[in-house]
Design a protein around this motif. Structure first.
Motif, PDB file in Angstrom:
ATOM      1  N   THR A 190     -12.994   3.986   8.432  1.00 12.68           N
ATOM      2  CA  THR A 190     -11.786   3.146   8.395  1.00 12.68           C
ATOM      3  C   THR A 190     -10.784   3.602   9.432  1.00 12.68           C
ATOM      4  O   THR A 190     -10.107   2.778  10.067  1.00 12.68           O
ATOM      5  CB  THR A 190     -11.170   3.195   6.991  1.00 12.68           C
ATOM      6  OG1 THR A 190     -12.149   2.849   6.023  1.00 12.68           O
ATOM      7  CG2 THR A 190     -10.001   2.239   6.886  1.00 12.68           C
ATOM      8  N   TRP A 205       0.823  -1.205   0.000  1.00 18.98           N
ATOM      9  CA  TRP A 205       0.000   0.000   0.000  1.00 18.98           C
ATOM     10  C   TRP A 205       0.862   1.261   0.000  1.00 18.98           C
ATOM     11  O   TRP A 205       0.459   2.278  -0.583  1.00 18.98           O
ATOM     12  CB  TRP A 205      -0.945   0.006   1.194  1.00 18.98           C
ATOM     13  CG  TRP A 205      -2.160  -0.846   1.005  1.00 18.98           C
ATOM     14  CD1 TRP A 205      -2.508  -1.961   1.696  1.00 18.98           C
ATOM     15  CD2 TRP A 205      -3.210  -0.632   0.048  1.00 18.98           C
ATOM     16  NE1 TRP A 205      -3.692  -2.471   1.231  1.00 18.98           N
ATOM     17  CE2 TRP A 205      -4.150  -1.667   0.214  1.00 18.98           C
ATOM     18  CE3 TRP A 205      -3.434   0.335  -0.938  1.00 18.98           C
ATOM     19  CZ2 TRP A 205      -5.301  -1.755  -0.549  1.00 18.98           C
ATOM     20  CZ3 TRP A 205      -4.588   0.239  -1.709  1.00 18.98           C
ATOM     21  CH2 TRP A 205      -5.503  -0.794  -1.513  1.00 18.98           C
ATOM     22  N   ALA A 227      -5.163   3.062   3.743  1.00 14.61           N
ATOM     23  CA  ALA A 227      -4.934   1.612   3.750  1.00 14.61           C
ATOM     24  C   ALA A 227      -3.547   1.283   4.305  1.00 14.61           C
ATOM     25  O   ALA A 227      -3.377   0.272   5.008  1.00 14.61           O
ATOM     26  CB  ALA A 227      -5.087   1.055   2.335  1.00 14.61           C
ATOM     27  N   TYR A 279     -11.753  -2.875   4.837  1.00 13.94           N
ATOM     28  CA  TYR A 279     -11.624  -2.807   3.380  1.00 13.94           C
ATOM     29  C   TYR A 279     -12.970  -2.554   2.712  1.00 13.94           C
ATOM     30  O   TYR A 279     -13.014  -1.972   1.614  1.00 13.94           O
ATOM     31  CB  TYR A 279     -10.997  -4.097   2.850  1.00 13.94           C
ATOM     32  CG  TYR A 279      -9.507  -4.112   2.965  1.00 13.94           C
ATOM     33  CD1 TYR A 279      -8.722  -3.343   2.103  1.00 13.94           C
ATOM     34  CD2 TYR A 279      -8.854  -4.859   3.932  1.00 13.94           C
ATOM     35  CE1 TYR A 279      -7.346  -3.337   2.199  1.00 13.94           C
ATOM     36  CE2 TYR A 279      -7.470  -4.865   4.035  1.00 13.94           C
ATOM     37  CZ  TYR A 279      -6.722  -4.110   3.169  1.00 13.94           C
ATOM     38  OH  TYR A 279      -5.364  -4.088   3.273  1.00 13.94           O
ATOM     39  N   TRP A 298     -13.344   0.446  -0.007  1.00 14.65           N
ATOM     40  CA  TRP A 298     -13.864   0.230  -1.348  1.00 14.65           C
ATOM     41  C   TRP A 298     -15.139   1.030  -1.597  1.00 14.65           C
ATOM     42  O   TRP A 298     -15.406   1.446  -2.733  1.00 14.65           O
ATOM     43  CB  TRP A 298     -14.114  -1.257  -1.583  1.00 14.65           C
ATOM     44  CG  TRP A 298     -12.855  -2.032  -1.812  1.00 14.65           C
ATOM     45  CD1 TRP A 298     -12.328  -3.003  -1.024  1.00 14.65           C
ATOM     46  CD2 TRP A 298     -11.956  -1.878  -2.915  1.00 14.65           C
ATOM     47  NE1 TRP A 298     -11.153  -3.460  -1.560  1.00 14.65           N
ATOM     48  CE2 TRP A 298     -10.891  -2.802  -2.721  1.00 14.65           C
ATOM     49  CE3 TRP A 298     -11.937  -1.069  -4.041  1.00 14.65           C
ATOM     50  CZ2 TRP A 298      -9.844  -2.923  -3.605  1.00 14.65           C
ATOM     51  CZ3 TRP A 298     -10.876  -1.177  -4.934  1.00 14.65           C
ATOM     52  CH2 TRP A 298      -9.849  -2.102  -4.703  1.00 14.65           C
TER      53      TRP A 298
END
Length: 552
Positions: free
Chosen positions: A269, A132, A176, A219, A223
């Motif tokens: 996140t 990442w 990420a 994730y 997304w």
């Protein structure tokens, strides 16, 4: 290309009513109007499909009756020099390039395996944070290099779309990278926790299922951010060719509901990243009692790099939300302020990757660190048991195997020590001389029942020459080692000696009855022959000739 009616200019007068002059060059007005060309106040000539510059040194030289221009320059052409936005972007591009090199070095260092891979800890798990980081650097470089033409293009076109598109991808990569760094740190703590005792933490229970589903949810939110921002029409972002167009097309598109919703998924996140950090500290670090002590322990056991990258990840999500409400600071704005775009939009991602790269260079490989911990535990146990182990160089100094000796070399060395080839021949010679020395010099030599000792070329395992005297002296000991008897009387006496006599109260017990070399047929019932006569040995009979193992 559409403009306001007040931006449309009349054709400059030329030599006659059908002639106009643009930058000192004469053009036919009839031909221009026939192809729907219009002159605008920004110095462009457009018919809605094609657009050309009309000022020097890019003005067209001639137009044909079919509407084709000669030596014309389109409006979407880099005619301006590099401005503040492009110059600052070049500096950030160099920094991201250096971080990319650091990340590749860290991936090569920490991605190697020095221990067998375990099903519970996959090798790719430790590499995701570096993957990442590479993704973040790559998208940032593309965004910054295409950002150069944002300043240089006369009218905005594809460069502003590319720089904005990859900027949003860079934001996802930075989040990420932070998430994977925290998640893998928890996995590394678990691996150190169970390495001394693999059955200490079982793969079940609340802790296990939280660690199983948490990455899936994280994730999922990333997304969702991607699918809300990226798959859409970006053409209206290019409509920044005059102020009215920016107000009617570009700004509403850059601040619509989709762009305003996307930052909340990044923020979710980030919250999961903080929860994962707290979860790892709770289960794999010493526990504290009380709310205050737990809060102190949370900061105490948090690694220093997480003290930096976790707030930076929050800034990434925060700035994406800010530009969704304020178009002036947005990277989607061609005239956006560089003093807001780079500190808030690019600097946090750059610092996250830089901190990760420095951490990768200053920390050892996890497999090597685990091997070091195992050696320390072994030394501690040896010290408790009073065991003093020799250093590694001890065997080499005292005639042990060399450090670079392969397994094949060790096997060959052991074979040479035990026997085989030349060493075996030498052992046979030594055995022959030893037997000859132990034998009597006047022993019987001629009445041997079996064949004599074979010639040297028939001795199995002897690869070198053997002197004839070795076999001559060995004949004296053949009766002892080959099983031959010098006479029938001595052979009978030897067969009768099955063991030492047994002493009883009545005296010495007699030895066991003799037996024959070849079994005889049992006499029929009622015969006068006694058992003793039937079992009497045949002394004068020839010895048994064993032809195969089936006769034994």
């Amino acid at each position: 290309m559409t403009m306001n009616a007040r931006d449309i200019l009349a054709w400059p007068h030329g030599d006659n009513d059908t002639d106009t002059v643009l930058s000192g060059l004469h053009f036919n007005i009839t031909t221009l109007e026939n192809w729907n060309y219009t002159l605008f106040s920004n110095g462009t000539l457009s018919n809605g499909t094609k657009c050309y510059l009309t000022f020097e040194p890019w003005a067209p030289a001639l137009i044909f009756p079919n509407g084709t221009f000669i030596n014309a320059t389109k409006c979407w052409h880099p005619v301006y020099p590099i401005g503040p936005r492009a110059a600052t972007g070049l500096g950030f591009a160099v920094a991201f390039g250096l971080c990319l090199v650091l990340t590749l070095v860290a991936l090569n260092k920490h991605g190697r395996l020095y221990l067998p891979a375990q099903k519970r800890f996959h090798p790719i798990g430790r590499r995701w944070q570096w993957y990442w980081a590479i993704f973040t650097c790559a998208t940032a470089l593309i965004s910054l290099f295409t950002n150069i033409d944002v300043d240089r293009y006369y009218l905005p076109e594809i460069p502003i779309v590319l720089t904005s598109f990859f900027w949003y991808l860079m934001q996802i990569g930075a989040i990420a990278c932070s998430w994977e760094a925290v998640r893998h740190w928890g996995s590394w703590m678990e691996r150190q926790f169970i390495d001394p005792d693999p059955f200490r933490l079982r793969e079940e229970g609340r802790r296990y299922w939280i660690e199983f589903f948490l990455p899936l949810v994280a994730y999922l939110f990333m997304w969702l951010n991607f699918f809300i921002v990226v798959p859409r029409s970006w053409s209206k972002i290019e409509h920044q060719r005059y102020p009215e167009q920016v107000i009617t097309d570009a700004e509403p598109t850059a601040t619509d509901n989709r762009f305003k919703t996307a930052p909340f998924f990044l923020f979710a996140t980030w919250l999961l990243t903080v929860f994962s950090l707290w979860h790892s500290i709770r289960h794999y670090c010493p526990r504290n009692r009380g709310i205050i002590n737990r809060a102190i322990g949370l900061f105490k056991f948090t690694p220093t790099r997480f003290m930096l990258i976790v707030p930076l990840a929050f800034i990434v999500a925060l700035f994406q939300a800010m530009v969704a409400w304020n178009f002036t600071w947005s990277p989607l704005n061609v005239r956006g302020k560089p003093e807001a775009i780079y500190p808030g939009g690019y600097a946090p991602a750059l610092l996250i990757v830089l901190i990760q790269g420095i951490h990768g260079l200053t920390t050892p490989n996890e497999d090597r660190e685990l091997m070091r911990q195992r050696r320390e535990r072994g030394q501690t146990l040896d010290a408790e048991l009073g065991i003093q182990r020799k250093p590694a160089w001890w065997s080499r100094v005292h005639g042990g195997a060399a450090g670079n000796e392969t397994m094949r070399d060790r096997i060959m060395r052991n074979v040479c020590e035990i026997g085989g080839g030349g060493p075996t021949a030498r052992n046979v010679k030594e055995a022959i001389h030893t037997r000859a020395a132990e034998s009597s010099p006047n022993g019987p030599q001629d009445d041997m029942e079996m064949v004599s000792i074979p010639s040297p070329q028939h001795v199995v395992g002897v690869t070198g020459p053997i002197a004839p005297g070795d076999f001559a002296s060995a004949r004296h000991t053949a009766t002892r080692y080959v099983g031959m008897t010098p006479s029938a009387a001595s052979r009978q006496a030897e067969l009768m000696m099955d063991g030492p006599p047994t002493t009883t109260r009545s005296g010495m017990e007699p030895p066991p009855p003799p037996y024959t070399d070849r079994p005889t047929d049992r006499p029929p019932m009622g015969s006068n022959h006694s058992a003793a006569s039937s079992m009497s040995p045949s002394i004068n009979s020839s010895p048994v000739q064993v032809r195969s193992m089936l006769d034994v």
